[in-house]
Design an enzyme around this catalytic site. Sequence first.
Site, PDB file in Angstrom:
ATOM      1  N   HIS A  23      96.490  15.080 107.950  1.00 23.08           N
ATOM      2  CA  HIS A  23      97.535  15.300 108.944  1.00 23.08           C
ATOM      3  C   HIS A  23      96.967  14.901 110.297  1.00 23.08           C
ATOM      4  O   HIS A  23      95.789  14.525 110.395  1.00 23.08           O
ATOM      5  CB  HIS A  23      98.039  16.746 108.908  1.00 23.08           C
ATOM      6  CG  HIS A  23      96.961  17.761 109.053  1.00 23.08           C
ATOM      7  ND1 HIS A  23      96.445  18.117 110.274  1.00 23.08           N
ATOM      8  CD2 HIS A  23      96.268  18.467 108.135  1.00 23.08           C
ATOM      9  CE1 HIS A  23      95.488  19.005 110.105  1.00 23.08           C
ATOM     10  NE2 HIS A  23      95.353  19.238 108.801  1.00 23.08           N
ATOM     11  N   SER A 266     100.184  22.720 113.672  1.00 27.10           N
ATOM     12  CA  SER A 266     100.193  23.322 112.345  1.00 27.10           C
ATOM     13  C   SER A 266     100.949  22.463 111.342  1.00 27.10           C
ATOM     14  O   SER A 266     102.078  22.028 111.588  1.00 27.10           O
ATOM     15  CB  SER A 266     100.836  24.709 112.444  1.00 27.10           C
ATOM     16  OG  SER A 266     101.519  25.032 111.264  1.00 27.10           O
ATOM     17  N   LYS A 267     100.291  22.222 110.228  1.00 25.12           N
ATOM     18  CA  LYS A 267     100.860  21.426 109.143  1.00 25.12           C
ATOM     19  C   LYS A 267     102.176  22.061 108.679  1.00 25.12           C
ATOM     20  O   LYS A 267     103.111  21.380 108.307  1.00 25.12           O
ATOM     21  CB  LYS A 267      99.841  21.462 107.994  1.00 25.12           C
ATOM     22  CG  LYS A 267      99.783  20.245 107.153  1.00 25.12           C
ATOM     23  CD  LYS A 267      98.426  20.118 106.503  1.00 25.12           C
ATOM     24  CE  LYS A 267      98.332  20.550 105.088  1.00 25.12           C
ATOM     25  NZ  LYS A 267      97.121  20.176 104.397  1.00 25.12           N
ATOM     26  N   ARG A 268     102.212  23.377 108.707  1.00 28.81           N
ATOM     27  CA  ARG A 268     103.363  24.107 108.197  1.00 28.81           C
ATOM     28  C   ARG A 268     104.541  24.108 109.179  1.00 28.81           C
ATOM     29  O   ARG A 268     105.673  23.893 108.805  1.00 28.81           O
ATOM     30  CB  ARG A 268     102.957  25.549 107.889  1.00 28.81           C
ATOM     31  CG  ARG A 268     103.142  25.957 106.459  1.00 28.81           C
ATOM     32  CD  ARG A 268     102.564  27.333 106.148  1.00 28.81           C
ATOM     33  NE  ARG A 268     101.694  27.888 107.171  1.00 28.81           N
ATOM     34  CZ  ARG A 268     102.070  28.787 108.087  1.00 28.81           C
ATOM     35  NH1 ARG A 268     103.296  29.226 108.099  1.00 28.81           N
ATOM     36  NH2 ARG A 268     101.202  29.245 108.974  1.00 28.81           N
ATOM     37  N   LYS A 269     104.233  24.328 110.469  1.00 24.11           N
ATOM     38  CA  LYS A 269     105.325  24.540 111.426  1.00 24.11           C
ATOM     39  C   LYS A 269     105.798  23.277 112.144  1.00 24.11           C
ATOM     40  O   LYS A 269     106.939  23.214 112.584  1.00 24.11           O
ATOM     41  CB  LYS A 269     104.856  25.518 112.516  1.00 24.11           C
ATOM     42  CG  LYS A 269     104.610  26.919 112.018  1.00 24.11           C
ATOM     43  CD  LYS A 269     104.384  27.844 113.225  1.00 24.11           C
ATOM     44  CE  LYS A 269     103.526  29.010 112.848  1.00 24.11           C
ATOM     45  NZ  LYS A 269     102.692  29.511 113.922  1.00 24.11           N
TER      46      LYS A 269
END
Length: 409
Positions: A23, A266-269
Amino acid sequence: PERQLKEGAIVSRFAPSPTGRVHMGNLFASFVPEVFARQTDGVFILRIEDTDAKRAIENGIELILDDLKNYNYKIDENPIDGGNYGPYIQTERKEIYDAFAKYLVSIGRAYPCFCSEEDLTNMRSEQEAKKERIGYYGKYAKCRNLTYEEVKAHLDNGDKYVIRLRSQGDFNKKIIFKDLIKGTIELPENDLDQVIIKSDGIPPYAFAHVVDDHLMRVTHVTRDDSYISSVPYHMELWEAFNFKKPKFAHLLPLCIKDGETIRKISKRKDPEAAVSFYHERGIPKEAIKLYFATLLNSNFEEWYLQNQDKSYRDFTFTFNKMSKSGPLFDLDKLLNISRNYISRLTKDEVYDDLLTWSNTYDKDFYDLIIKYKENTKNILNIERQQKKPRKDYSSYSDIKDQVFYMYDE
Ligand code: GLU
């Protein structure tokens, strides 16, 4: 063997766990060591740190290598193409770690520990009750004083064990070390008898990386600054082996503005953390690297304004011009760099890039520009290659909207 490199050559590495596609955070974290190795005629290594099997995914290594090569990072040694200092996958280096752990045992700097989970839980409860520091140290390190006969009896009995470092540190004393980015750092010495080989025979990251960085003759450790608090422990390992220590540069993570707060990307957000976000929009990889270069050294941007025909590889980066606070990822700024970058390409270069991008992301447009190749080039040439070229394309996905009316169909 020592590497035969010229004076000042940097041997650096990017050492991810094989947890999937890179990422933006790790694309930047690998940009840094690659740039320093290249500019000093050094060596850049990709080493896979897979001792934590839970985090590994299938094809994890291929995906990471593909992503980095896709950005034209030159990786001299890696698990797939090899190199003289391999293997480059930690789980393939088990015998090496065994030998180094055995050496520490033989000089009295490591010992087998037979404490069970229950023993360790009891130890923690006692420490909590007495409001003492948690961990396996000093008087709590029960197995550090086992006699040879006791150890032998455990082994003969087939008892499970780990190998622990016999720490000589004193928590009340400080160690001082220099970080190339943060400057002088003072932290308490390590006094924990940390596990260097787990009961399954695999070392935790800390032990493995010290052995690897030494054997791979790494000169500069660049990694996330979350590791900084572990440096006293790593130092103790380096010293126990009498290895020459590498230089450290703990990188601040890419940050993002989230309302009023600034936090780690953040990879998630954050959709913009995914590399695919840029590929889909058709933001040139070179523009992303130019943007990384501005994040890496505060004086790059000014140099680049004077040297727009050059590559970021022509600039001399230094560690001391790196930001001491987390570089703030700013999409508008990246788009601006991209706009300038695209404006300086020739019509043939833009056409080729547009073709590559649309072939994957916009098939209709691809067919159209293949059919009207010369027309498209002429369109792309409008107000290009002049002193003040047009700067209205920040990505390849911008182009269609602005030009489609010029086609007959
Ligand atoms: N394997 C570690 C990680 O994935 C990197 C640590 C290092 O570079 O020393 O964060």
